[in-house]
Design an enzyme around this catalytic site. Structure first.
Site, PDB file in Angstrom:
ATOM      1  N   THR A 157     119.956 -36.702 144.662  1.00  0.00           N
ATOM      2  CA  THR A 157     118.811 -36.951 143.784  1.00  0.00           C
ATOM      3  C   THR A 157     119.053 -36.133 142.527  1.00  0.00           C
ATOM      4  OG1 THR A 157     117.504 -35.116 144.705  1.00  0.00           O
ATOM      5  CG2 THR A 157     117.223 -37.291 145.725  1.00  0.00           C
ATOM      6  N   HIS A 158     118.690 -36.685 141.389  1.00  0.00           N
ATOM      7  CA  HIS A 158     118.920 -36.014 140.099  1.00  0.00           C
ATOM      8  C   HIS A 158     120.402 -35.700 139.882  1.00  0.00           C
ATOM      9  CE1 HIS A 158     114.549 -35.475 139.887  1.00  0.00           C
ATOM     10  NE2 HIS A 158     114.615 -35.031 141.143  1.00  0.00           N
ATOM     11  N   SER A 279     146.417 -43.840 131.118  1.00  0.00           N
ATOM     12  CA  SER A 279     146.209 -43.518 129.712  1.00  0.00           C
ATOM     13  C   SER A 279     147.494 -43.735 128.930  1.00  0.00           C
ATOM     14  CB  SER A 279     145.771 -42.055 129.581  1.00  0.00           C
ATOM     15  OG  SER A 279     145.891 -41.605 128.250  1.00  0.00           O
ATOM     16  N   LYS A 285     146.304 -39.404 134.003  1.00  0.00           N
ATOM     17  CA  LYS A 285     145.039 -40.111 134.138  1.00  0.00           C
ATOM     18  C   LYS A 285     145.121 -41.317 135.081  1.00  0.00           C
ATOM     19  CE  LYS A 285     141.704 -39.499 132.382  1.00  0.00           C
ATOM     20  NZ  LYS A 285     141.244 -39.995 131.075  1.00  0.00           N
ATOM     21  N   ASN A 287     142.158 -44.078 135.630  1.00  0.00           N
ATOM     22  CA  ASN A 287     140.816 -44.400 135.150  1.00  0.00           C
ATOM     23  C   ASN A 287     140.153 -45.529 135.952  1.00  0.00           C
ATOM     24  OD1 ASN A 287     141.164 -42.503 133.046  1.00  0.00           O
ATOM     25  ND2 ASN A 287     142.231 -44.039 131.817  1.00  0.00           N
ATOM     26  N   GLU A 292     133.748 -49.239 135.343  1.00  0.00           N
ATOM     27  CA  GLU A 292     133.229 -48.978 133.998  1.00  0.00           C
ATOM     28  C   GLU A 292     132.892 -50.279 133.287  1.00  0.00           C
ATOM     29  OE1 GLU A 292     135.748 -44.863 133.114  1.00  0.00           O
ATOM     30  OE2 GLU A 292     136.463 -46.782 132.344  1.00  0.00           O
ATOM     31  N   TYR A 319     109.895 -81.250 122.898  1.00  0.00           N
ATOM     32  CA  TYR A 319     111.255 -80.750 122.714  1.00  0.00           C
ATOM     33  C   TYR A 319     111.494 -80.301 121.282  1.00  0.00           C
ATOM     34  CZ  TYR A 319     116.256 -80.204 122.817  1.00  0.00           C
ATOM     35  OH  TYR A 319     117.515 -79.679 122.725  1.00  0.00           O
ATOM     36  N   GLN A 324     118.231 -75.874 122.702  1.00  0.00           N
ATOM     37  CA  GLN A 324     119.624 -76.078 123.057  1.00  0.00           C
ATOM     38  C   GLN A 324     120.412 -74.765 123.026  1.00  0.00           C
ATOM     39  OE1 GLN A 324     120.825 -78.956 120.009  1.00  0.00           O
ATOM     40  NE2 GLN A 324     122.289 -77.478 119.189  1.00  0.00           N
TER      41      GLN A 324
END
Length: 488
Positions: A157-158, A279, A285, A287, A292, A319, A324
């Protein structure tokens, strides 16, 4: 003079720039199948009502079926000169069998009821397709849960460690969320699967048509009776995109946890190399780009919802061409949700949760201290608020000395101020993360017993929602097969 099918009142053709600006052929490409099916139902209805002869209806139907088969082979494209899918298909029919017969295809209908019919036919299929993807994802989550009922995880939590849970509990939480999304899609399907065919332009028609018959031919569940409402309302589009936006919100929640838990600081989730990129400058890295991007794509669907709401609020009954603009955003939202469910399903299946890391973090972050507070209340008859204060002070004391709840002597030294003693065995039983997990007995809690009950309950719910999907898909398939039977 203009060669448009509607050009009788006009003395000159449409400006090229106007045609380019107003044409919908690119967007309508995915409606070809549904425009043909709607036309087939309309022709069969006109034949039943003796508005068209059996011979004429048969010739038109066979031409439409030929176009349907051509479209199945990806050989049918729309001509921008003919503006939209409706005029394109009508012109193709006329080119195949001549205007004397083919020119009767548009009897007792308008492009206004055609476009809504096409959109509803397309949309109900898309909803069921997305629903199947979510059902499959939820089934996988429940299968993973059944194998991880005693695999430790941390609940937050938090974005702070809160209490120990199991990996199975985490999986069932998302299975619960997505099963609820499936039920939401059922409600959306029911709103979408309503016939408007025969409403014509806005006021109905003087031809003695049978709208209920065409409804049944197309496997619609109900009828939007008022023709003015039927042709101008797009609340079903709003409802669909709203449901899709909710699904994306839930997928984003999952993606956020994947990204966070995969970080070095957390170290709780190992994601497969095939769902990562490196990277261009930093060799170390790895990722989590898929998760994401899933978060980023939520904005597309939220944007579609705001766009359709903004468009619709400025349209009166009857209409208007504003309407459209509903389909480009709708198509993109559908495609985005479909691809995101698919990719995250595979992402979760190939990721591994680090329970050993979770156990160590659980000790270091005092995630089991609540159970000690509960014990003081249950066994020592101390009001919970006082138990909360005592264990809070204990936490502060141990943290200052770089210790945790495994330090039995220091725990007892602190608790002695309150005339409380706890054995080493009891303290371990009360504060060991996995033991704490097993103690949770309330309905819906994280204990293995509770999780297994939830898996069983969610499996039954999933079976019901899958049954709905299969039933609707089968009914649609049967109706389409009947419409595509050639007239001899």
């Amino acid at each position: 003079m203009s060669t448009k099918l509607w050009a009788g009142r006009f003395n000159k053709g449409i400006n090229d720039e106007v045609l380019k600006y107003t044409a919908t052929t690119e967007t309508d490409q995915r409606l070809i199948k549904y425009d043909i099916l709607g036309s087939l139902a309309h022709i069969k209805m006109l034949e039943k009502c003796k508005i068209l002869s059996t011979h004429t209806a048969g010739k038109i139907s066979n031409a439409l079926i030929a176009l349907y088969r051509e479209n199945e082979n990806n050989n049918l494209t729309l001509n921008v000169e003919d503006e939209d899918v409706h005029l394109n298909i009508e012109k193709m029919v006329i080119n195949l069998i001549g205007e004397d017969i083919g020119g009767r295809i548009h009897t007792a209908r308008s492009r206004n009821d055609q476009v809504v019919t096409d959109t509803r036919l397309y949309l109900r299929q898309a909803i069921l397709d997305i629903k199947e993807l979510l059902e499959s994802f939820s089934s996988s989550l429940l299968e993973l849960a059944s194998r991880n009922t005693e695999s430790l995880a941390i609940g937050y939590t938090h974005v702070q460690p809160a209490q120990p849970i199991t990996v199975a509990y985490w999986y069932t939480a998302y299975a619960s969320i997505f099963t609820r999304d499936c039920k939401r899609l059922e409600n959306t399907f029911n709103s979408v699967n309503q016939s408007v065919l025969g409403a014509c332009a806005l006021a109905g028609t003087s031809f003695n048509i049978d709208r209920l018959y065409s409804k049944s031919l197309l496997a619609f569940d109900g009828l939007i009776e008022n023709a003015l409402d039927a042709t101008s309302s797009r609340d079903f589009v709003i409802e669909t995109i709203s449901s899709l936006a909710t699904i994306m919100s839930n997928l984003s929640k999952l993606s956020e946890e994947i990204v966070t838990w995969n970080s070095f600081e957390y170290g709780l989730l190992d994601i497969d190399d095939s769902f990562s990129t490196g990277s261009s400058i930093m060799p170390q890295k790895k990722n989590p780009v898929v998760a994401e991007l899933a978060k980023g794509k939520v904005g597309r669907v939220y944007g579609a919802l705001i766009q359709i709401l903004t468009t619709i609020k400025g349209v009166s009954l009857g209409y208007n061409c504003d309407l459209q603009e509903d389909k480009p955003m709708l198509w993109d939202a559908i495609d985005t949700v479909r691809s995101t469910i698919n990719i995250l399903h595979q992402h979760v299946l190939t990721s591994k949760y680090n329970s050993k890391r979770a156990s160590e973090m659980s000790w270091k972050n005092f995630t089991t201290i609540t159970e000690l507070a509960n014990w003081l209340t249950k066994e020592k008859d101390i009001p919970f608020r006082r138990s909360h204060r005592i264990t809070g002070e204990l936490t502060n004391y141990l943290m200052k000395h770089g210790l945790d709840l495994r330090s039995h002597s220091e725990v007892n030294q602190f608790l002695s101020k309150f005339d409380i003693f706890i054995s080493k065995e009891k303290l371990s039983n009360l504060t060991d993360p996995l033991e704490v997990v097993k103690k949770q007995i309330s309905v819906g809690s994280t204990s293995p017993k509770s999780v297994l009950a939830m898996i069983d309950n969610l499996s039954r719910q999933l079976a019901d929602t899958k049954s709905f999907t299969v039933s609707k898909l089968e009914n649609i398939k049967i109706c389409e097969a009947k419409l595509l039977q050639k007239n001899l």
